[in-house]
Design a protein around this motif. Structure first.
Motif, PDB file in Angstrom:
ATOM      1  N   VAL A  71      24.960   3.940  -6.731  1.00  0.00           N
ATOM      2  CA  VAL A  71      24.331   3.047  -5.769  1.00  0.00           C
ATOM      3  C   VAL A  71      23.143   3.808  -5.183  1.00  0.00           C
ATOM      4  CG1 VAL A  71      24.636   1.921  -3.546  1.00  0.00           C
ATOM      5  CG2 VAL A  71      26.462   1.826  -5.244  1.00  0.00           C
ATOM      6  N   GLY A  72      21.975   3.160  -5.162  1.00  0.00           N
ATOM      7  CA  GLY A  72      20.766   3.799  -4.655  1.00  0.00           C
ATOM      8  C   GLY A  72      20.457   3.338  -3.237  1.00  0.00           C
ATOM      9  N   VAL A  73      20.243   4.300  -2.353  1.00  0.00           N
ATOM     10  CA  VAL A  73      19.932   4.001  -0.959  1.00  0.00           C
ATOM     11  C   VAL A  73      18.591   4.646  -0.618  1.00  0.00           C
ATOM     12  CG1 VAL A  73      20.615   4.450   1.429  1.00  0.00           C
ATOM     13  CG2 VAL A  73      22.337   3.741  -0.234  1.00  0.00           C
ATOM     14  N   ALA A  74      17.679   3.839  -0.103  1.00  0.00           N
ATOM     15  CA  ALA A  74      16.359   4.334   0.287  1.00  0.00           C
ATOM     16  C   ALA A  74      16.418   4.888   1.704  1.00  0.00           C
ATOM     17  CB  ALA A  74      15.341   3.200   0.218  1.00  0.00           C
ATOM     18  N   VAL A  75      15.850   6.072   1.880  1.00  0.00           N
ATOM     19  CA  VAL A  75      15.860   6.712   3.198  1.00  0.00           C
ATOM     20  C   VAL A  75      14.469   7.274   3.511  1.00  0.00           C
ATOM     21  CG1 VAL A  75      18.308   7.318   2.984  1.00  0.00           C
ATOM     22  CG2 VAL A  75      16.584   8.996   2.322  1.00  0.00           C
ATOM     23  N   ALA A  76      14.168   7.369   4.784  1.00  0.00           N
ATOM     24  CA  ALA A  76      12.888   7.924   5.210  1.00  0.00           C
ATOM     25  C   ALA A  76      12.969   9.443   5.330  1.00  0.00           C
ATOM     26  CB  ALA A  76      12.467   7.310   6.546  1.00  0.00           C
ATOM     27  N   LEU A 128       8.537  12.377 -10.619  1.00  0.00           N
ATOM     28  CA  LEU A 128       7.131  12.069 -10.340  1.00  0.00           C
ATOM     29  C   LEU A 128       6.722  10.723 -10.925  1.00  0.00           C
ATOM     30  CD1 LEU A 128       5.529  15.619 -10.787  1.00  0.00           C
ATOM     31  CD2 LEU A 128       6.485  14.528  -8.737  1.00  0.00           C
ATOM     32  N   ASP A 129       7.367  10.318 -12.006  1.00  0.00           N
ATOM     33  CA  ASP A 129       7.080   9.000 -12.590  1.00  0.00           C
ATOM     34  C   ASP A 129       7.463   7.898 -11.598  1.00  0.00           C
ATOM     35  OD1 ASP A 129       6.336   7.126 -14.555  1.00  0.00           O
ATOM     36  OD2 ASP A 129       8.429   6.929 -15.201  1.00  0.00           O
ATOM     37  N   GLN A 130       8.642   8.041 -10.982  1.00  0.00           N
ATOM     38  CA  GLN A 130       9.114   7.045 -10.015  1.00  0.00           C
ATOM     39  C   GLN A 130       8.609   7.336  -8.596  1.00  0.00           C
ATOM     40  OE1 GLN A 130      10.825   4.263 -10.597  1.00  0.00           O
ATOM     41  NE2 GLN A 130      10.965   4.609 -12.787  1.00  0.00           N
ATOM     42  N   GLN A 131       7.983   8.506  -8.418  1.00  0.00           N
ATOM     43  CA  GLN A 131       7.437   8.911  -7.113  1.00  0.00           C
ATOM     44  C   GLN A 131       8.519   8.974  -6.030  1.00  0.00           C
ATOM     45  OE1 GLN A 131       4.319   5.842  -6.872  1.00  0.00           O
ATOM     46  NE2 GLN A 131       2.849   7.419  -7.457  1.00  0.00           N
ATOM     47  N   VAL A 132       9.669   9.575  -6.412  1.00  0.00           N
ATOM     48  CA  VAL A 132      10.766   9.712  -5.458  1.00  0.00           C
ATOM     49  C   VAL A 132      11.333  11.132  -5.480  1.00  0.00           C
ATOM     50  CG1 VAL A 132      11.505   7.289  -5.591  1.00  0.00           C
ATOM     51  CG2 VAL A 132      12.548   8.963  -7.131  1.00  0.00           C
ATOM     52  N   GLU A 167       5.157   9.257  -2.435  1.00  0.00           N
ATOM     53  CA  GLU A 167       3.767   8.814  -2.296  1.00  0.00           C
ATOM     54  C   GLU A 167       3.671   7.635  -1.338  1.00  0.00           C
ATOM     55  OE1 GLU A 167       1.353  10.448  -3.683  1.00  0.00           O
ATOM     56  OE2 GLU A 167       2.594  11.719  -4.977  1.00  0.00           O
ATOM     57  N   GLU A 168       2.525   7.537  -0.691  1.00  0.00           N
ATOM     58  CA  GLU A 168       2.287   6.471   0.283  1.00  0.00           C
ATOM     59  C   GLU A 168       2.312   5.083  -0.346  1.00  0.00           C
ATOM     60  OE1 GLU A 168       2.245   5.899   3.523  1.00  0.00           O
ATOM     61  OE2 GLU A 168       2.959   7.966   3.580  1.00  0.00           O
ATOM     62  N   ASN A 169       1.784   4.976  -1.581  1.00  0.00           N
ATOM     63  CA  ASN A 169       1.668   3.642  -2.186  1.00  0.00           C
ATOM     64  C   ASN A 169       2.771   3.357  -3.214  1.00  0.00           C
ATOM     65  OD1 ASN A 169       0.862   5.415  -4.078  1.00  0.00           O
ATOM     66  ND2 ASN A 169      -1.008   4.331  -4.688  1.00  0.00           N
ATOM     67  N   SER A 170       3.883   4.119  -3.141  1.00  0.00           N
ATOM     68  CA  SER A 170       4.961   3.930  -4.113  1.00  0.00           C
ATOM     69  C   SER A 170       5.776   2.675  -3.781  1.00  0.00           C
ATOM     70  CB  SER A 170       5.875   5.149  -4.125  1.00  0.00           C
ATOM     71  OG  SER A 170       6.443   5.345  -2.850  1.00  0.00           O
ATOM     72  N   ARG A 193       8.186   3.288  -0.937  1.00  0.00           N
ATOM     73  CA  ARG A 193       7.570   3.271   0.392  1.00  0.00           C
ATOM     74  C   ARG A 193       7.422   1.831   0.881  1.00  0.00           C
ATOM     75  NH1 ARG A 193       7.316   6.695   4.167  1.00  0.00           N
ATOM     76  NH2 ARG A 193       6.340   8.293   2.889  1.00  0.00           N
ATOM     77  N   ARG A 194       6.978   0.947  -0.010  1.00  0.00           N
ATOM     78  CA  ARG A 194       6.838  -0.477   0.368  1.00  0.00           C
ATOM     79  C   ARG A 194       8.189  -1.042   0.813  1.00  0.00           C
ATOM     80  NH1 ARG A 194       3.289  -1.049  -3.929  1.00  0.00           N
ATOM     81  NH2 ARG A 194       4.811  -2.021  -5.331  1.00  0.00           N
ATOM     82  N   PHE A 195       9.239  -0.671   0.095  1.00  0.00           N
ATOM     83  CA  PHE A 195      10.589  -1.152   0.416  1.00  0.00           C
ATOM     84  C   PHE A 195      11.005  -0.659   1.805  1.00  0.00           C
ATOM     85  CE2 PHE A 195      15.188  -0.593   0.470  1.00  0.00           C
ATOM     86  CZ  PHE A 195      15.649  -1.818   0.014  1.00  0.00           C
ATOM     87  N   LEU A 196      10.751   0.629   2.080  1.00  0.00           N
ATOM     88  CA  LEU A 196      11.132   1.202   3.377  1.00  0.00           C
ATOM     89  C   LEU A 196      10.424   0.496   4.523  1.00  0.00           C
ATOM     90  CD1 LEU A 196      11.199   5.093   2.937  1.00  0.00           C
ATOM     91  CD2 LEU A 196      13.122   3.559   3.266  1.00  0.00           C
ATOM     92  N   VAL A 197       9.142   0.246   4.343  1.00  0.00           N
ATOM     93  CA  VAL A 197       8.363  -0.414   5.389  1.00  0.00           C
ATOM     94  C   VAL A 197       8.911  -1.814   5.629  1.00  0.00           C
ATOM     95  CG1 VAL A 197       6.079  -1.375   5.931  1.00  0.00           C
ATOM     96  CG2 VAL A 197       6.274   0.947   4.982  1.00  0.00           C
ATOM     97  N   ARG A 198       9.179  -2.518   4.498  1.00  0.00           N
ATOM     98  CA  ARG A 198       9.669  -3.896   4.601  1.00  0.00           C
ATOM     99  C   ARG A 198      11.060  -3.957   5.220  1.00  0.00           C
ATOM    100  NH1 ARG A 198       7.893  -6.150  -0.686  1.00  0.00           N
ATOM    101  NH2 ARG A 198       9.633  -4.926  -1.404  1.00  0.00           N
ATOM    102  N   ARG A 199      11.900  -2.960   4.902  1.00  0.00           N
ATOM    103  CA  ARG A 199      13.289  -2.979   5.380  1.00  0.00           C
ATOM    104  C   ARG A 199      13.485  -2.163   6.653  1.00  0.00           C
ATOM    105  NH1 ARG A 199      16.438  -5.290   0.910  1.00  0.00           N
ATOM    106  NH2 ARG A 199      14.831  -6.670   0.151  1.00  0.00           N
ATOM    107  N   GLY A 200      12.433  -1.870   7.341  1.00  0.00           N
ATOM    108  CA  GLY A 200      12.557  -1.204   8.631  1.00  0.00           C
ATOM    109  C   GLY A 200      13.111   0.205   8.553  1.00  0.00           C
ATOM    110  N   GLY A 201      12.754   0.940   7.502  1.00  0.00           N
ATOM    111  CA  GLY A 201      13.093   2.369   7.466  1.00  0.00           C
ATOM    112  C   GLY A 201      14.146   2.759   6.455  1.00  0.00           C
ATOM    113  N   GLY A 202      14.778   1.812   5.780  1.00  0.00           N
ATOM    114  CA  GLY A 202      15.740   2.187   4.752  1.00  0.00           C
ATOM    115  C   GLY A 202      16.732   1.093   4.468  1.00  0.00           C
TER     116      GLY A 202
END
Ligand code: V0V
Ligand code: CO
Length: 164
Positions: free
Chosen positions: A21-26, A50-54, A78-81, A84-93
């Motif tokens: 399970v993948g969890v995005a974190v800041a 580096l390919d996935q920028q994570v 990366e800023e434009n990964s 990053r878009r997901f984190l911004v949209r989901r309020g940080g993770g």
């Protein structure tokens, strides 16, 4: 239009089970501390993709599943990964994806495509620990980004498969 198979196991070849399970974190270090020190999970792998920028940390309780249950913490590099878009949209993770292991990611992707499901990549890309990965678009799964992962050395014949 997605063709819904009546017997998923027969239609999707080589399904081995839930992988991670993948969890995005800041803040990766803070998240590792939480899951390691509070839940008692064990860090089994760290990697920068580096390919996935994570930046990624894999943890497990060591219980359940083929390789133990696995949690993948992901922080954007990366800023434009996309992450990053997901984190911004989901309020940080938040919960980002669910990954299934397959013996041959090319065959699995091809069959899903034939069923009208959108795969994100024409050909598999580099995943964690030398694996090969592809993703099903969340709009075709009912809202969950679904990863297919073929572990390194999972299928000695997969290199002979044609197409992505
Ligand atoms: C976006 N959406 C999601 C989502 N990301 N829904 C559920 N789960 C997610 N993770 C929704 C979003 O809210 C929109 O819904 C809609 O999809 C389209 O949004 P979008 O702005 O076009 O989204 P993008 O541009 O961020 O692209 C979304 C995709 C992107 C899924 C195409 O995230 C992608 O290419 N992902 C694959 C690569 C990846 O995720 N790498 C990180 C993990 P509404 O608002 O229209 O309803 S790397 C990894 O797991 C590795 C290395 C490994 O395991 O080995
Ligand atoms: Co993943």
């Amino acid at each position: 239009m997605t063709r819904m198979p009546s017997d998923l196991e027969r239609v999707l070849p080589g399904l081995l089970g839930l992988d991670h399970v993948g969890v995005a974190v800041a803040d990766l270090d803070a998240a590792v501390t939480f899951y390691r020190d509070l839940l008692g999970l064990r860090v089994v792998h760290r990697e920068e993709n580096l390919d996935q920028q994570v930046a990624e940390v894999m943890l497990t309780s060591g219980k359940g599943g083929r390789d133990g249950d696995q949690l993948q913490l992901l922080m954007p590099l990366e800023e434009n990964s996309v992450l990053r878009r997901f984190l911004v949209r989901r309020g940080g993770g938040g919960l980002h994806h669910v990954a299934y292991a397959v013996s041959d990611v090319r065959s699995a992707s091809r069959v899903l495509r034939q069923c009208g499901v959108r795969l994100l990549y024409d050909a598999p890309r580099a995943g964690t620990r030398g694996s090969q990965i592809n993703f099903v678009h969340p709009k075709d799964t009912g809202g969950v980004l679904l990863e297919l992962v073929e572990h390194a050395g999972a299928d000695p014949h997969s290199a002979q498969e044609n197409g992505g």
